[in-house]
Design an enzyme around this catalytic site. Structure first.
Site, PDB file in Angstrom:
ATOM      1  N   ASN A  95     -57.046 -13.602  38.087  1.00 24.33           N
ATOM      2  CA  ASN A  95     -58.139 -13.052  38.883  1.00 24.33           C
ATOM      3  C   ASN A  95     -58.799 -14.144  39.706  1.00 24.33           C
ATOM      4  OD1 ASN A  95     -57.872 -10.399  38.011  1.00 24.33           O
ATOM      5  ND2 ASN A  95     -59.259 -10.687  36.276  1.00 24.33           N
ATOM      6  N   LYS A 174     -57.877  -7.294  45.121  1.00 22.17           N
ATOM      7  CA  LYS A 174     -58.249  -7.338  43.707  1.00 22.17           C
ATOM      8  C   LYS A 174     -59.619  -7.994  43.533  1.00 22.17           C
ATOM      9  CE  LYS A 174     -57.438  -6.907  39.242  1.00 22.17           C
ATOM     10  NZ  LYS A 174     -56.434  -7.755  38.544  1.00 22.17           N
TER      11      LYS A 174
END
Length: 261
Positions: A95, A174
Site C-alpha cells: 500500500n 488504490k
C-alpha cells in the site's frame, strides 16, 4: 518457478498459501525466527466461507535463497531491511506511494514490477487469515521488467490478474481508495461495510477520496470512472473485512494494552 513472498501478514500469508497450494515452489520470508518456527509447525490457515484450509509453506528468516520472483507484502518502512533477489523480478503489492522507487534503489529498475491488489483479507492470528472476498491484482513493469511469468504464476494460484502498462495509475487508484477507507475504519474501529451505514463517516470517506483524486490529478493521473463510487463498491463487497490500518492498530493494542489512543 520458485517464489519468495516477503511478509507474513494477511496478504503475504494469502499469496504464499495460494501459490504453494497450486504446486508452485514458494517460501514465506519473515524477520522473526520465533514466529517463523511457530508458522513452520502450524502451517498457514486460510479461512473462507466454504471452510478453513491449512497449507504448509516453508518459512525462512531473512534470506530466501535463489528465487525466480519476489513478492513484497511488507510495510513500506520494512522494505529497506529485505534481502531481495539480485537478478530476478521483484513485485511490490504494498500500500501507499514510493514503494516502487524504493525497490529501484535496492535492485535494478529493470527488475521491478509494481501494482496493487484488492484481495480482501484479515489477519486473525499468526498465520491465520480470513479471506473475505476475492479481488483483482493489477501490476506491470515499472520500467522494462517482463511481467508475463509473474502474472501466469498468480493466475495458476487462482488470482485474477490484469497486466497494465501504467502501474502508477493502479497504485494511485488504490491510494485514493485507501485514503477514504483506512483511516476512518481505524479511528472508528469498524469493518469496511460499516462506513456506508454511518452518514457522517460515509460523507467524510467521499471527501477524502475526492481530495486524494485531486492530488493524483496534479501528478498527471486521470481516472475513467468515479473513485468515490468505486470506494463505496469496495466497502460493500468487503463489508466484513478489517482494513490494513485497523489491523495494525489492533496488533499494537494487543502488544501494548496500556498504550493510550
Amino acid at each position: 518457478m520458485r517464489v519468495a513472498v516477503f511478509g507474513p501478514g494477511a496478504m503475504g500469508c494469502l499469496f504464499a498459501a495460494r501459490l504453494a497450494r497450486a504446486g508452485i515452489t514458494t517460501v514465506l520470508v519473515d524477520h522473526r525466527k520465533d514466529r517463523a518456527d511457530r508458522l513452520n509447525q502450524q502451517g498457514i490457515v486460510i479461512e473462507t466461507e466454504s471452510g478453513a484450509v491449512t497449507q504448509s509453506v516453508p518459512i525462512v528468516v531473512g534470506d530466501p535463497g535463489r528465487v525466480d520472483l519476489g513478492i513484497v507484502c511488507v510495510k513500506a518502512y520494512s522494505t529497506a531491511s529485505l534481502l531481495l533477489p539480485a537478478s530476478s523480478p521483484v513485485l511490490t503489492l504494498q500500500n501507499g506511494l514510493g514503494n516502487a522507487e524504493r525497490l529501484c534503489a535496492m535492485v535494478s529498475s529493470s527488475l521491478v514490477l509494481a501494482g496493487s491488489t484488492s484481495e480482501a483479507a484479515t489477519l486473525l492470528a499468526e498465520g491465520r487469515v480470513r479471506h473475505f472476498a476475492p479481488g483483482l491484482t493489477t501490476f506491470g513493469a515499472w520500467t522494462s521488467c517482463p511481467a508475463t511469468e509473474a502474472a501466469q504464476a498468480l493466475r495458476t494460484a487462482g488470482f485474477a490478474v490484469e497486466l497494465t502498462d501504467a502501474p502508477g495509475q493502479a497504485i494511485w487508484e488504490k491510494v485514493a481508495v485507501n485514503a477514504g477507507i483506512n483511516p476512518l475504519t481505524a479511528l472508528l474501529d469498524v469493518p469496511n461495510g460499516r462506513l456506508l451505514e454511518i452518514p457522517e463517516a460515509r460523507q467524510l470517506m467521499r471527501d477524502l477520496v475526492v481530495e486524494a483524486v485531486k492530488v493524483a490529478t496534479s501528478e498527471g493521473y486521470r481516472f475513467a470512472y468515479s473513485l468515490v463510487e468505486r470506494t463505496e463498491e469496495i466497502c460493500k463487497n468487503t463489508a466484513g473485512n478489517s482494513s490494513s490500518m485497523r489491523q495494525d492498530l489492533s496488533l499494537i493494542h494487543i502488544s501494548e494494552p496500556t498504550r493510550p489512543y
